[in-house]
Design a protein around this motif. Structure first.
Motif, PDB file in Angstrom:
ATOM      1  N   ALA A  37     100.476  -7.700  79.155  1.00 21.33           N
ATOM      2  CA  ALA A  37     101.622  -8.469  79.657  1.00 21.33           C
ATOM      3  C   ALA A  37     101.424  -8.857  81.116  1.00 21.33           C
ATOM      4  CB  ALA A  37     102.908  -7.660  79.482  1.00 21.33           C
ATOM      5  N   GLY A  38     100.932  -7.923  81.922  1.00 17.48           N
ATOM      6  CA  GLY A  38     100.706  -8.222  83.330  1.00 17.48           C
ATOM      7  C   GLY A  38      99.643  -9.284  83.537  1.00 17.48           C
ATOM      8  N   SER A  39      98.581  -9.194  82.763  1.00 16.77           N
ATOM      9  CA  SER A  39      97.494 -10.177  82.877  1.00 16.77           C
ATOM     10  C   SER A  39      97.941 -11.547  82.407  1.00 16.77           C
ATOM     11  CB  SER A  39      96.277  -9.699  82.083  1.00 16.77           C
ATOM     12  OG  SER A  39      95.817  -8.469  82.595  1.00 16.77           O
ATOM     13  N   ARG A  40      98.711 -11.578  81.325  1.00 19.03           N
ATOM     14  CA  ARG A  40      99.201 -12.868  80.809  1.00 19.03           C
ATOM     15  C   ARG A  40     100.120 -13.562  81.818  1.00 19.03           C
ATOM     16  NH1 ARG A  40      97.928 -16.213  78.339  1.00 19.03           N
ATOM     17  NH2 ARG A  40      99.613 -16.702  76.939  1.00 19.03           N
ATOM     18  N   ALA A  41     100.778 -12.791  82.673  1.00 18.21           N
ATOM     19  CA  ALA A  41     101.696 -13.355  83.666  1.00 18.21           C
ATOM     20  C   ALA A  41     100.973 -13.861  84.918  1.00 18.21           C
ATOM     21  CB  ALA A  41     102.736 -12.304  84.054  1.00 18.21           C
ATOM     22  N   GLU A  42      99.697 -13.568  85.046  1.00 15.21           N
ATOM     23  CA  GLU A  42      98.951 -13.983  86.232  1.00 15.21           C
ATOM     24  C   GLU A  42      98.644 -15.480  86.195  1.00 15.21           C
ATOM     25  OE1 GLU A  42      95.528 -11.542  87.178  1.00 15.21           O
ATOM     26  OE2 GLU A  42      96.540  -9.790  86.331  1.00 15.21           O
ATOM     27  N   ASN A  43      98.562 -16.062  87.386  1.00 17.63           N
ATOM     28  CA  ASN A  43      98.218 -17.481  87.496  1.00 17.63           C
ATOM     29  C   ASN A  43      96.877 -17.754  86.832  1.00 17.63           C
ATOM     30  OD1 ASN A  43     100.476 -18.210  88.968  1.00 17.63           O
ATOM     31  ND2 ASN A  43      99.488 -17.764  90.921  1.00 17.63           N
ATOM     32  N   GLY A  44      96.813 -18.811  86.046  1.00 14.62           N
ATOM     33  CA  GLY A  44      95.565 -19.258  85.440  1.00 14.62           C
ATOM     34  C   GLY A  44      95.182 -18.576  84.149  1.00 14.62           C
ATOM     35  N   ASN A  45      95.947 -17.583  83.711  1.00 15.73           N
ATOM     36  CA  ASN A  45      95.583 -16.903  82.468  1.00 15.73           C
ATOM     37  C   ASN A  45      96.050 -17.712  81.268  1.00 15.73           C
ATOM     38  OD1 ASN A  45      96.305 -14.821  80.123  1.00 15.73           O
ATOM     39  ND2 ASN A  45      94.551 -14.099  81.302  1.00 15.73           N
ATOM     40  N   LEU A  46      95.146 -17.931  80.337  1.00  9.82           N
ATOM     41  CA  LEU A  46      95.453 -18.655  79.107  1.00  9.82           C
ATOM     42  C   LEU A  46      95.521 -17.737  77.894  1.00  9.82           C
ATOM     43  CD1 LEU A  46      92.975 -21.625  79.632  1.00  9.82           C
ATOM     44  CD2 LEU A  46      95.460 -21.663  79.970  1.00  9.82           C
ATOM     45  N   ARG A  47      94.797 -16.615  77.968  1.00  6.09           N
ATOM     46  CA  ARG A  47      94.706 -15.732  76.803  1.00  6.09           C
ATOM     47  C   ARG A  47      94.267 -14.347  77.268  1.00  6.09           C
ATOM     48  NH1 ARG A  47      90.665 -16.793  71.677  1.00  6.09           N
ATOM     49  NH2 ARG A  47      91.425 -15.066  70.437  1.00  6.09           N
ATOM     50  N   TYR A  48      94.860 -13.343  76.651  1.00  6.22           N
ATOM     51  CA  TYR A  48      94.483 -11.964  76.933  1.00  6.22           C
ATOM     52  C   TYR A  48      94.867 -11.166  75.699  1.00  6.22           C
ATOM     53  CZ  TYR A  48      93.179  -8.291  80.246  1.00  6.22           C
ATOM     54  OH  TYR A  48      92.522  -7.293  80.918  1.00  6.22           O
TER      55      TYR A  48
ATOM     56  N   GLU B 142      84.682  -2.748  61.417  1.00  3.98           N
ATOM     57  CA  GLU B 142      83.550  -1.948  60.948  1.00  3.98           C
ATOM     58  C   GLU B 142      83.048  -0.936  61.975  1.00  3.98           C
ATOM     59  OE1 GLU B 142      80.630  -4.714  59.559  1.00  3.98           O
ATOM     60  OE2 GLU B 142      82.004  -5.583  58.115  1.00  3.98           O
ATOM     61  N   LYS B 143      83.620  -0.956  63.159  1.00  6.32           N
ATOM     62  CA  LYS B 143      83.205  -0.019  64.216  1.00  6.32           C
ATOM     63  C   LYS B 143      84.470   0.636  64.760  1.00  6.32           C
ATOM     64  CE  LYS B 143      79.041  -2.518  65.381  1.00  6.32           C
ATOM     65  NZ  LYS B 143      78.287  -3.199  66.430  1.00  6.32           N
ATOM     66  N   GLU B 144      84.782   1.789  64.233  1.00 10.14           N
ATOM     67  CA  GLU B 144      86.072   2.421  64.510  1.00 10.14           C
ATOM     68  C   GLU B 144      86.304   2.811  65.963  1.00 10.14           C
ATOM     69  OE1 GLU B 144      85.193   7.028  63.278  1.00 10.14           O
ATOM     70  OE2 GLU B 144      85.719   5.614  61.700  1.00 10.14           O
ATOM     71  N   ASP B 145      85.281   2.772  66.789  1.00  8.67           N
ATOM     72  CA  ASP B 145      85.445   3.134  68.190  1.00  8.67           C
ATOM     73  C   ASP B 145      85.339   1.941  69.138  1.00  8.67           C
ATOM     74  OD1 ASP B 145      85.830   5.937  67.754  1.00  8.67           O
ATOM     75  OD2 ASP B 145      83.701   6.102  67.320  1.00  8.67           O
ATOM     76  N   ASP B 146      85.289   0.723  68.597  1.00  9.78           N
ATOM     77  CA  ASP B 146      85.165  -0.478  69.430  1.00  9.78           C
ATOM     78  C   ASP B 146      86.488  -1.230  69.503  1.00  9.78           C
ATOM     79  OD1 ASP B 146      82.525   0.170  69.690  1.00  9.78           O
ATOM     80  OD2 ASP B 146      81.749  -1.656  68.767  1.00  9.78           O
ATOM     81  N   LEU B 147      86.759  -1.776  70.680  1.00  9.16           N
ATOM     82  CA  LEU B 147      87.923  -2.617  70.918  1.00  9.16           C
ATOM     83  C   LEU B 147      87.437  -3.856  71.662  1.00  9.16           C
ATOM     84  CD1 LEU B 147      91.080  -2.773  70.812  1.00  9.16           C
ATOM     85  CD2 LEU B 147      91.056  -1.821  73.121  1.00  9.16           C
ATOM     86  N   LEU B 148      87.812  -5.024  71.169  1.00 12.00           N
ATOM     87  CA  LEU B 148      87.397  -6.287  71.780  1.00 12.00           C
ATOM     88  C   LEU B 148      88.565  -6.894  72.547  1.00 12.00           C
ATOM     89  CD1 LEU B 148      85.385  -8.702  72.104  1.00 12.00           C
ATOM     90  CD2 LEU B 148      86.404  -9.625  69.999  1.00 12.00           C
ATOM     91  N   LEU B 149      88.298  -7.296  73.765  1.00 19.10           N
ATOM     92  CA  LEU B 149      89.243  -8.063  74.562  1.00 19.10           C
ATOM     93  C   LEU B 149      88.702  -9.478  74.700  1.00 19.10           C
ATOM     94  CD1 LEU B 149      91.498  -8.643  76.677  1.00 19.10           C
ATOM     95  CD2 LEU B 149      89.949  -7.656  78.393  1.00 19.10           C
ATOM     96  N   VAL B 150      89.549 -10.470  74.427  1.00 22.02           N
ATOM     97  CA  VAL B 150      89.194 -11.864  74.666  1.00 22.02           C
ATOM     98  C   VAL B 150      90.182 -12.375  75.709  1.00 22.02           C
ATOM     99  CG1 VAL B 150      88.920 -14.170  73.698  1.00 22.02           C
ATOM    100  CG2 VAL B 150      88.364 -12.157  72.299  1.00 22.02           C
ATOM    101  N   GLU B 151      89.645 -12.757  76.863  1.00 20.93           N
ATOM    102  CA  GLU B 151      90.507 -13.269  77.927  1.00 20.93           C
ATOM    103  C   GLU B 151      89.977 -14.621  78.383  1.00 20.93           C
ATOM    104  OE1 GLU B 151      90.021 -11.474  82.003  1.00 20.93           O
ATOM    105  OE2 GLU B 151      89.019  -9.890  80.853  1.00 20.93           O
ATOM    106  N   SER B 152      90.893 -15.557  78.611  1.00 26.36           N
ATOM    107  CA  SER B 152      90.516 -16.902  79.058  1.00 26.36           C
ATOM    108  C   SER B 152      91.329 -17.269  80.289  1.00 26.36           C
ATOM    109  CB  SER B 152      90.776 -17.935  77.955  1.00 26.36           C
ATOM    110  OG  SER B 152      89.947 -17.705  76.839  1.00 26.36           O
ATOM    111  N   TRP B 153      90.649 -17.952  81.197  1.00 27.82           N
ATOM    112  CA  TRP B 153      91.238 -18.358  82.476  1.00 27.82           C
ATOM    113  C   TRP B 153      90.945 -19.830  82.708  1.00 27.82           C
ATOM    114  CZ3 TRP B 153      93.963 -14.568  85.010  1.00 27.82           C
ATOM    115  CH2 TRP B 153      93.774 -13.277  84.537  1.00 27.82           C
ATOM    116  N   THR B 154      91.876 -20.523  83.336  1.00 34.76           N
ATOM    117  CA  THR B 154      91.669 -21.946  83.602  1.00 34.76           C
ATOM    118  C   THR B 154      90.539 -22.179  84.594  1.00 34.76           C
ATOM    119  OG1 THR B 154      93.349 -21.911  85.352  1.00 34.76           O
ATOM    120  CG2 THR B 154      94.064 -22.599  83.139  1.00 34.76           C
TER     121      THR B 154
END
Length: 94
Positions: A29-40, A47-59
């Protein structure tokens, strides 16, 4: 536009606790509120129970760099050190 694909390789059995710590800190929520953030957004690897993927996009890369200077980002580093074995980052400029 700049997009980062961040794969968190969590310590065995720690993915849920890591994600909960991220939620408690309000990272998304904090990152999404930052200037220029398009996606977080976080994704659980099927298939990998210990992996977490973050996809973040900035203008613009400068907005992402400013994001890395926030107090929330500093706290995120502490959380990563506690729950993750390693982190892989792939950067794509569109």
């Amino acid at each position: 536009m700049l997009t980062w694909y961040v794969t968190y390789h969590c310590k065995k059995g720690q993915r849920a606790a890591f994600y909960q710590a991220l939620c408690d800190l309000g990272v998304k929520a904090g990152s999404r509120a930052e200037n220029g953030n398009l996606r977080y957004d976080y994704y659980f690897a099927a298939e990998k129970e210990d992996d977490l993927l973050l996809v973040e996009s900035w203008t613009n890369p400068s907005f992402q760099q400013a994001h890395c200077q926030t107090e929330r980002f500093r706290k995120l580093q502490e959380i990563k050190a506690r729950f993750c074995e390693r982190v892989e980052i792939e950067k794509v400029n569109w």
